[in-house]
Design an enzyme around this catalytic site. Structure first.
Site, PDB file in Angstrom:
ATOM      1  N   HIS A  86       0.857  -1.235  -0.024  1.00 31.65           N
ATOM      2  CA  HIS A  86      -0.058   0.052  -0.085  1.00 31.65           C
ATOM      3  C   HIS A  86       0.977   1.182  -0.083  1.00 31.65           C
ATOM      4  CE1 HIS A  86      -2.893   2.999   1.146  1.00 31.65           C
ATOM      5  NE2 HIS A  86      -3.756   2.279   0.771  1.00 31.65           N
ATOM      6  N   GLU A 151      -4.239   0.926  -7.134  1.00 31.99           N
ATOM      7  CA  GLU A 151      -4.704   2.263  -6.499  1.00 31.99           C
ATOM      8  C   GLU A 151      -3.917   3.510  -6.929  1.00 31.99           C
ATOM      9  OE1 GLU A 151      -6.783   1.526  -2.356  1.00 31.99           O
ATOM     10  OE2 GLU A 151      -4.467   0.888  -1.938  1.00 31.99           O
TER      11      GLU A 151
END
EC number: 5.3.1.1
Length: 223
Positions: A86, A151
């Site tokens: 992430h 993302e």
């Protein structure tokens, strides 16, 4: 479709227990396509009708790694799903551990949600696909328990999702590299989720702030 919720640094064990109870009741039966990543302090030991995952871990069983979580700790809560890569972890210096984390998780048979994404400068310079391919070079794209979450950094926490045409272009590229499920994440909410899920090759979503309230998460799942 896969619906994953990254609760980040939100919820206590007490509040997540309520969250899980409501989600369990709504789901009724076990569903491996619903994944929730609570903060580690909120991990629950009881069986759930969704997959409980870890936002972070250290690639070890245990040892002299102050402040870290090892496999031994995840095992205590029956956790076999982890989030790796992430951008918020990469920004904290996690970049050097990403390959080690992936290799460790693969060795121990974990389901892996692997995050990739470019910043706005990379997008504007037209180097998105080249950048994403480089992020994926260090992992095994044929690992059977792998899920890739695209993302774009410029969409995380900003309230502005990437354009569906941009998402489609990226997912088509990723689908040419691997056959694993592909998710989109980045300001997913009730106003755009239907359009995002309709994009070709989109196998689900990784949701942040819009999933902090269980009622909202359920609404997104039910469409």
């Amino acid at each position: 479709m896969i619906f994953a919720a990254n609760l980040k640094c939100n919820h206590t064990r007490a509040s997540f227990k309520i969250y899980a109870k409501i989600l369990n009741k709504t789901m009724g039966v076990k569903c491996d396509d619903i994944i929730v990543f609570p903060p580690s302090i909120a991990f629950l030991e009881n069986e759930n009708n969704f997959i409980q995952g870890a936002q972070n871990f250290y690639p070890c069983v245990n040892g002299a790694f102050t402040g870290e979580l090892g496999k031994e700790h995840l095992d205590e809560f029956g956790i076999k799903c982890v989030l790796i890569g992430h951008s918020e972890r990469r920004a904290l210096g996690d970049e050097e551990f990403i390959k080690a984390k992936f290799d460790f998780a693969k060795e121990h048979g974990y389901k892996i949600v692997f995050c990739i994404g470019e910043n706005l400068d990379t997008k504007n310079s037209g180097k998105t696909l080249e950048f994403l391919k480089k992020q994926l070079e260090i992992i095994d794209l044929n690992y059977e328990k792998l899920i890739i979450a695209y993302e774009p950094i410029y969409s995380i926490g900003t309230g502005v999702s990437a354009q569906s045409t941009d998402i489609a272009k990226v997912l088509e590229f990723l689908a040419s590299l691997t056959k694993v499920p592909l998710l989109y994440g980045g300001s997913v909410n009730e106003n755009n989720i239907k359009e995002i899920l309709s994009v070709n090759h989109c196998g689900g979503v990784l949701i942040g702030s819009a999933a902090l309230k269980v009622e909202n998460f359920i609404k997104l799942i039910k469409g």
